[in-house]
Write an enzyme that holds these catalytic residues in place. Structure first.
Site, PDB file in Angstrom:
ATOM      1  N   LYS A   1       0.854  -1.302   0.098  1.00 49.51           N
ATOM      2  CA  LYS A   1      -0.056  -0.069   0.103  1.00 49.51           C
ATOM      3  C   LYS A   1       0.864   1.207   0.163  1.00 49.51           C
ATOM      4  CE  LYS A   1      -3.004  -3.306   0.165  1.00 49.51           C
ATOM      5  NZ  LYS A   1      -4.076  -3.764   0.580  1.00 49.51           N
TER       6      LYS A   1
HETATM    7  C1  LIG Z   1      -5.015  -4.558   1.142  1.00 44.24           C
HETATM    8  C2  LIG Z   1      -6.358  -4.181   1.007  1.00 44.24           C
HETATM    9  C3  LIG Z   1      -7.138  -4.216   2.216  1.00 44.24           C
HETATM   10  C4  LIG Z   1      -6.746  -4.448   3.391  1.00 44.24           C
HETATM   11  O1  LIG Z   1      -5.621  -4.628   3.803  1.00 44.24           O
HETATM   12  P1  LIG Z   1      -4.665  -5.511   4.875  1.00 44.24           P
HETATM   13  O2  LIG Z   1      -3.999  -4.465   5.719  1.00 44.24           O
HETATM   14  O3  LIG Z   1      -4.079  -6.451   4.178  1.00 44.24           O
HETATM   15  O4  LIG Z   1      -5.992  -6.201   5.510  1.00 44.24           O
HETATM   16  C5  LIG Z   1      -8.434  -3.811   1.971  1.00 44.24           C
HETATM   17  N1  LIG Z   1      -9.071  -3.290   0.919  1.00 44.24           N
HETATM   18  C6  LIG Z   1      -8.235  -3.360  -0.343  1.00 44.24           C
HETATM   19  C7  LIG Z   1      -8.753  -2.796  -1.503  1.00 44.24           C
HETATM   20  C8  LIG Z   1      -7.144  -3.885  -0.308  1.00 44.24           C
HETATM   21  O5  LIG Z   1      -6.453  -3.974  -1.411  1.00 44.24           O
END
Ligand SMILES: *Cc1c(COP(=O)(O)O)cnc(C)c1O
EC number: 2.6.1.100
Length: 417
Positions: free
Chosen positions: A214
């Site tokens: 992210k």
């Molecule tokens: C990665 C992701 C999440 C949640 O992230 P985690 O930290 O891995 O639980 C939620 N929504 C989207 C669209 C994502 O790509």
């Protein structure tokens, strides 16, 4: 014998003297999953936490302020929210947001047909059922479909999937009129805005992931923001704050906890000081990083503009995205053509994810992959999802890398045409 056999083909070697040497094949050699290193400031802060041994957020010495508490204070200020809670993951942030809003087993929750598995998964983790809302060719939630489904649920878990932000003014009008609470999944929109408002600041709660892929990277982690004292008091209690919530600096006042402190279960999912230490310097760089992502995105967009049979995603001027990934559509291509195209790109080092594949590879991203939710087919959405191609855009790619990737995709699309 093998050598003899090889020798019989040798005449071709002589021919190369008279024909031009073939150009080095245009193959991209970068890694689509390699992120940048953690900034030195983050490494230093992490070492300080490790040296102190006080990794748990409530393990502080004297008047020390925990890294987690500082992170929350800083992220709230950055987003302009009153409150912030750090937690174990983006998925945990979403489940906690829904619990704080009172979602319970047996409830229905509206969400995007095009998102990633942790989103419907967070809904299912509460024993609730996702009701999927369609996606348009702009990869944003279909607002007409949303308006038609608002009677079915009290909460919309809105995923700004792959950073595509819909007309948030219209979405909020639809949801406010129908008394539907909006929780935003900003896993791909940290630092992005619709008009002048940060993604995550339209709904009652905004959820972020700090997982490696992210916009900031602590391996795993999540953040939750809100202006609502009651919802945030519940979220903090849910995260496992015991009776130590007054140690939070981006929390509502103690009065907000009076009604909930003994009525809210502890569903542990705290962040630790090590991750918070790594994240704080990265958040200070967020705007600069966003610009670098968008520079890369624009090189790809320019490189692919006008390519035959390839549809670029329309990005309205009000959408101030942070492009940590790139999508385009191969609308109405036959499955076999797409499979062939993806294979040819892969052979030249360009890793494309075909979101539309019937049998998902690596991870799932469309509603009909989540059979546990018993999804109803949506033909217009299926047509779009069938053609979605996706590519990660790590900041380890240079602008030249992006130009090369665009050139390769363009050439391979032209061969298919
Ligand atoms: C990665 C992701 C999440 C949640 O992230 P985690 O930290 O891995 O639980 C939620 N929504 C989207 C669209 C994502 O790509």
């Amino acid at each position: 014998m093998v050598l003899d056999g090889a020798a019989t083909v040798c005449p071709s070697v002589n021919m190369t003297k008279h024909t031009p040497q073939p150009a080095t094949p245009d193959v991209f050699t970068g890694s689509f999953t390699q992120q940048e290193p953690i900034p030195q400031e983050g490494i230093d802060a992490a070492l300080a936490v490790l040296n102190g041994g006080r990794l748990h957020r409530y393990n502080t010495h004297g008047d020390e302020i925990a890294e987690t508490a500082l992170l929350e204070e800083e992220f709230a200020a950055q987003m302009g929210s009153k409150y912030c809670l750090s937690c174990a993951s983006g998925g945990y942030a979403m489940a906690t947001a829904m619990r704080a809003c009172g979602v319970k087993a047996g409830d229905k929750v509206l969400t995007n047909a095009f998102t990633l598995a942790p989103v419907p998964g967070a809904i299912a983790s509460l024993g609730a059922t996702p009701i999927f809302v369609g996606v348009g060719e702009d990869l944003k939630i279909d607002l007409d479909d949303l308006a038609a489904k608002t009677d079915e649920a009290d909460v919309l878990l809105l995923s700004h999937m792959r950073g595509h932000i819909c007309d948030m003014d219209r979405l909020m009008q639809i949801c406010d009129a129908a008394d539907v609470k909006v929780i935003e999944d900003c896993a791909h929109t940290m630092g992005a805005k619709w008009k002048d408002t940060y993604s995550g600041r339209h709904g009652v709660l905004g959820c972020y992931s700090t997982q490696t892929y992210k916009h900031v990277n602590s391996g795993e982690g999540g953040l939750l923001i809100s202006d609502d004292p009651d919802l945030m008091a519940r979220a903090i209690m849910l995260s496992g704050s015991y009776m130590l919530y007054t140690r939070h600096r981006a929390a509502p006042p103690p009065e907000a906890f009076e009604q909930v402190r003994l009525h809210t279960p502890n569903i542990s999912g705290r962040m630790d000081n090590l991750r918070a230490a790594i994240l704080r310097p990265q958040l200070r760089d967020l705007d600069a990083q966003a610009k670098r992502w968008n520079d890369r995105y624009k090189v790809l967009e320019n490189g692919l503009s006008g390519a035959n049979r390839l549809t670029l995603i329309n990005r309205p001027a009000d959408e101030h995205y942070v492009a940590s990934s790139f999508q385009f559509l191969l609308l109405d291509w036959a499955d076999a053509e797409i499979v062939d195209f993806v294979a040819r790109c892969a052979a030249r080092g360009v890793e494309l994810k075909w979101f539309g594949a019937d049998d998902p590879v690596a991870f799932t991203s469309k509603y009909d992959s989540w059979k546990y939710a018993n999804p109803t087919p949506m033909p217009a959405t299926d047509r779009v999802l069938k053609g979605v191609m996706d590519m990660r855009l790590p900041l380890t790619f240079s602008l030249e890398d992006c130009a090369q990737i665009a050139r390769i995709i363009r050439e391979e699309v032209a061969i298919s045409a």
